[in-house]
Enzyme design. Sequence first.
Site, short mmCIF file in Angstrom:
data_model
loop_
_atom_site.label_atom_id
_atom_site.label_comp_id
_atom_site.label_asym_id
_atom_site.label_seq_id
_atom_site.Cartn_x
_atom_site.Cartn_y
_atom_site.Cartn_z
N SER A 32 1.10 -1.42 -0.11
CA SER A 32 0.09 0.02 -0.09
C SER A 32 0.93 1.25 -0.06
O SER A 32 0.69 2.14 -0.72
CB SER A 32 -0.85 -0.08 1.20
OG SER A 32 -1.89 -0.86 1.22
N HIS B 36 0.61 4.69 4.62
CA HIS B 36 -0.12 5.24 3.50
C HIS B 36 0.33 6.79 3.20
O HIS B 36 0.49 7.16 2.01
CB HIS B 36 -1.70 5.07 3.71
CG HIS B 36 -2.13 3.57 3.58
ND1 HIS B 36 -3.51 3.49 3.30
CD2 HIS B 36 -1.52 2.53 3.49
CE1 HIS B 36 -3.83 2.21 3.43
NE2 HIS B 36 -2.55 1.47 3.25
#
Length: 194
Positions: A126, A177
């Site tokens: 991610s 993230h």
Amino acid sequence: MFVRTESFKEFIRYYPVISTIIAIHIVLYLLTALPIFPPGWLMERFAGVNLYIVNGEYWRILTPIFMHSGFAHVLFNSFSLILFGPVLERMLGKGKFVLLYLTAGIAANLATLLIEPLTYIHVGASGAIFGLFGFFASIIAFRKDLLSNENKQLIITITVIAVIMTFMQSNINITGHLFGLLAGFLIGAATLKK
């Protein structure tokens, strides 16, 4: 631009880097899911564990980018890469795409190391994928001519949704993230300005 119309063979030929990354995802997932190794053996050796990193296991800054915690996790990240990676692999070329992807993922993992507690454990692509979103954001900011208005709107919408979902789901590496996104944007800002 983000709709895939290639056959499986064409996709592999046109996007060899993305195809290789996804193959690594799948192989590592299968090795963790099938009874080839003792349960948890690969995760114990390749997951990002902050305590182990500070004690010298520096490969754990890179390896979590390719490890995933379950089928849904590997499916979602691989699907995201299939949707958003090809444009950048074509635009940047293989070498620069690899550099962007790995640099964003490593930046996400380094930020996780610096901000999260020593007991923190993380896996997943991610951070690297958010790096792709960040690079797209830099295209929108500095090189609007490279994307159509429709694609700009799509990228902005998906990026905003992805950031919101980061804060709404449990067991998400929020630090990874956000810093992956920031790293991708900064890489784009440094390389795309005229």
